[in-house]
Write a protein that holds these residues in place. Structure first.
Motif, PDB file in Angstrom:
ATOM      1  N   ILE A   1     -11.817 -19.537  43.715  1.00  0.00           N
ATOM      2  CA  ILE A   1     -11.617 -19.506  42.270  1.00  0.00           C
ATOM      3  C   ILE A   1     -11.276 -18.099  41.807  1.00  0.00           C
ATOM      4  CG2 ILE A   1     -12.746 -19.815  40.033  1.00  0.00           C
ATOM      5  CD1 ILE A   1     -12.007 -22.449  41.333  1.00  0.00           C
TER       6      ILE A   1
ATOM      7  N   THR B   1      -7.537 -16.952  40.493  1.00  0.00           N
ATOM      8  CA  THR B   1      -7.457 -16.439  39.126  1.00  0.00           C
ATOM      9  C   THR B   1      -6.874 -15.040  39.105  1.00  0.00           C
ATOM     10  OG1 THR B   1      -9.363 -17.795  38.471  1.00  0.00           O
ATOM     11  CG2 THR B   1      -8.821 -15.918  37.066  1.00  0.00           C
TER      12      THR B   1
ATOM     13  N   TRP C   1      -6.432 -30.065  35.779  1.00  0.00           N
ATOM     14  CA  TRP C   1      -6.491 -28.903  36.673  1.00  0.00           C
ATOM     15  C   TRP C   1      -6.097 -29.292  38.090  1.00  0.00           C
ATOM     16  CZ3 TRP C   1     -12.151 -28.040  34.768  1.00  0.00           C
ATOM     17  CH2 TRP C   1     -12.140 -27.435  33.502  1.00  0.00           C
TER      18      TRP C   1
ATOM     19  N   CYS D   1     -16.089 -15.313  37.927  1.00  0.00           N
ATOM     20  CA  CYS D   1     -15.823 -16.378  38.901  1.00  0.00           C
ATOM     21  C   CYS D   1     -16.851 -16.305  40.024  1.00  0.00           C
ATOM     22  CB  CYS D   1     -14.408 -16.245  39.473  1.00  0.00           C
ATOM     23  SG  CYS D   1     -13.081 -16.296  38.259  1.00  0.00           S
TER      24      CYS D   1
ATOM     25  N   LEU E   1     -15.498 -23.156  31.663  1.00  0.00           N
ATOM     26  CA  LEU E   1     -14.251 -22.408  31.553  1.00  0.00           C
ATOM     27  C   LEU E   1     -14.040 -22.125  30.070  1.00  0.00           C
ATOM     28  CD1 LEU E   1     -11.736 -21.138  32.652  1.00  0.00           C
ATOM     29  CD2 LEU E   1     -10.743 -23.401  33.004  1.00  0.00           C
TER      30      LEU E   1
ATOM     31  N   ASN F   1     -15.438 -18.788  34.422  1.00  0.00           N
ATOM     32  CA  ASN F   1     -14.704 -19.771  35.217  1.00  0.00           C
ATOM     33  C   ASN F   1     -15.549 -20.069  36.452  1.00  0.00           C
ATOM     34  OD1 ASN F   1     -12.783 -21.413  36.408  1.00  0.00           O
ATOM     35  ND2 ASN F   1     -11.363 -19.765  36.920  1.00  0.00           N
ATOM     36  N   TYR F   2     -16.559 -20.930  36.283  1.00  0.00           N
ATOM     37  CA  TYR F   2     -17.484 -21.215  37.382  1.00  0.00           C
ATOM     38  C   TYR F   2     -18.079 -22.611  37.212  1.00  0.00           C
ATOM     39  CZ  TYR F   2     -21.396 -20.134  34.180  1.00  0.00           C
ATOM     40  OH  TYR F   2     -22.288 -20.131  33.139  1.00  0.00           O
TER      41      TYR F   2
ATOM     42  N   HIS G   1     -17.791 -25.205  39.752  1.00  0.00           N
ATOM     43  CA  HIS G   1     -16.847 -26.192  40.273  1.00  0.00           C
ATOM     44  C   HIS G   1     -17.414 -27.074  41.380  1.00  0.00           C
ATOM     45  CE1 HIS G   1     -14.618 -22.783  38.545  1.00  0.00           C
ATOM     46  NE2 HIS G   1     -13.711 -23.661  38.186  1.00  0.00           N
TER      47      HIS G   1
ATOM     48  N   CYS H   1      -7.381 -24.269  36.983  1.00  0.00           N
ATOM     49  CA  CYS H   1      -8.393 -23.455  36.315  1.00  0.00           C
ATOM     50  C   CYS H   1      -7.943 -22.003  36.199  1.00  0.00           C
ATOM     51  CB  CYS H   1      -9.714 -23.525  37.077  1.00  0.00           C
ATOM     52  SG  CYS H   1     -10.604 -25.088  36.890  1.00  0.00           S
TER      53      CYS H   1
ATOM     54  N   GLU I   1      -5.512 -21.642  33.291  1.00  0.00           N
ATOM     55  CA  GLU I   1      -6.188 -21.728  32.003  1.00  0.00           C
ATOM     56  C   GLU I   1      -7.017 -20.474  31.750  1.00  0.00           C
ATOM     57  OE1 GLU I   1      -9.339 -24.599  29.633  1.00  0.00           O
ATOM     58  OE2 GLU I   1      -7.831 -25.533  30.939  1.00  0.00           O
ATOM     59  N   ALA I   2      -7.711 -19.998  32.782  1.00  0.00           N
ATOM     60  CA  ALA I   2      -8.514 -18.776  32.626  1.00  0.00           C
ATOM     61  C   ALA I   2      -7.623 -17.580  32.289  1.00  0.00           C
ATOM     62  CB  ALA I   2      -9.304 -18.505  33.906  1.00  0.00           C
TER      63      ALA I   2
END
Length: 318
Positions: free
Chosen positions: A17, A21, A66, A171, A278, A292-293, A295, A306, A309-310
């Motif tokens: 992630i 990102t 996503w 993340c 998110l 952003n975590y 998952h 993701c 979007e982040a």
């Protein structure tokens, strides 16, 4: 002290992630520093069997979007499997019928069909899905980040506000439990066994009547056998009895697995949460914090969706 550069972003967390990102942010023109406690090869993501499928991840509608965006990316990356670690591989999702999947699956996955009795003894779906070799994919992401001008720093963070950038993206997966802190993040322990591949080229995911999982994924380094999903279990030490049970369950599906030599035992703690977090917040000093975590075991499946979007929440447009 906050960096003078308003376009600098610090991404905290070096798993799939965080890396994905960071790549998206860097390729959209931001100056990115990735802070990771462990080398990418030793993150939880490195343990993943890494089959793409939106499984047990909430919220469902957002997770599906996503996942589908990530599928687009993986299909492109599968054109260079030796470099990216991504391949499109056929296999069976056991205990799943065509009537149990939503229309998005049949519309988006060409060739999705009911499995035959020769392919699987029970009800199942035959599908061609991305299967990612994380031992190749994670280092490739790291080098893609560096090629885009980002940097990777081995660094442990005790508090998110300590990150000295105008934008901080969290993340940290399971680490968010203490770092945010967010007590709703909990471990779901997964144990795997890697064996020599006795000639199996398709994957299989099955759930017995007892509810015990069995799955195998043919990867370049061997056949990955699984698995377990033990909630709130923190031990990272492989359990020999659990490993033996995994091999037995997989050998019941493909007898040739029984004679395969064990190469490695793996344990990973999936960063589970009731739903992915998110969102964009403001730190007390006015800087931007993007979470952003959470998952769980679906990080690989939704990573690119993701990440994009982040990045948008962090102020990095396309």
């Amino acid at each position: 002290m906050v960096s003078d550069s308003g376009d600098e972003v610090i991404v905290v967390g070096g798993g799939v992630i965080g890396l994905t990102t960071a790549v998206v942010l860097a390729e959209r023109g931001r100056r990115v520093r990735l802070w990771t406690r462990d080398p990418v090869e030793r993150t939880t993501s490195a343990v993943a069997g890494a089959l793409w499928w939106p499984y047990r991840i909430e919220p469902v509608a957002r997770a599906r979007a996503w996942a589908l965006r990530s599928l687009d990316v993986y299909e492109e990356l599968a054109g260079r499997p030796g470099v990216t670690g991504v391949r499109m591989v056929e296999g069976v999702l056991g205990e799943t019928g065509l009537d149990e999947v939503d229309g998005w699956a049949t519309a988006r996955l060409p060739g999705l069909r009911a499995s035959t009795p020769a392919e699987y003894a029970g009800t199942g779906l035959w599908a061609r899905l991305p299967l990612i070799d994380m031992s190749t994919h994670l280092p490739w992401l790291r080098e893609r980040l560096r090629a885009a001008g980002g940097t990777v720093e081995d660094r442990t963070v005790s508090a998110l506000p300590d990150a000295d950038a105008a934008v901080v993206v969290n993340c940290t997966g399971l680490g968010a439990r203490a770092l945010v802190p967010d007590g709703s993040v909990r471990p779901v322990r997964g144990q795997l066994v890697v064996v020599t591949n006795p000639g199996i080229h398709t994957w299989l995911v099955s759930t017995a009547a007892s509810g015990a999982m069995a799955y195998f994924f043919p990867q370049p380094g061997g056949l990955v056998l699984g698995g377990t999903a033990e909630e709130d279990a923190w031990s990272r030490t492989p359990d020999p009895a659990v490993a033996d049970a995994i091999v037995r369950r997989c050998a019941a599906l493909r007898p040739e697995i029984a004679g395969a030599r064990v190469l490695e035992h793996r344990v990973g703690l999936r960063p589970a949460r009731d739903s992915v977090r998110l969102e964009r917040l403001r730190l007390p000093d006015g800087r931007v914090l993007v979470h952003n975590y959470g998952h769980g075991g679906g990080g690989v499946t939704v990573a690119w969706g993701c990440a994009e979007e982040a990045a948008g929440l962090a102020g990095a447009g396309r």
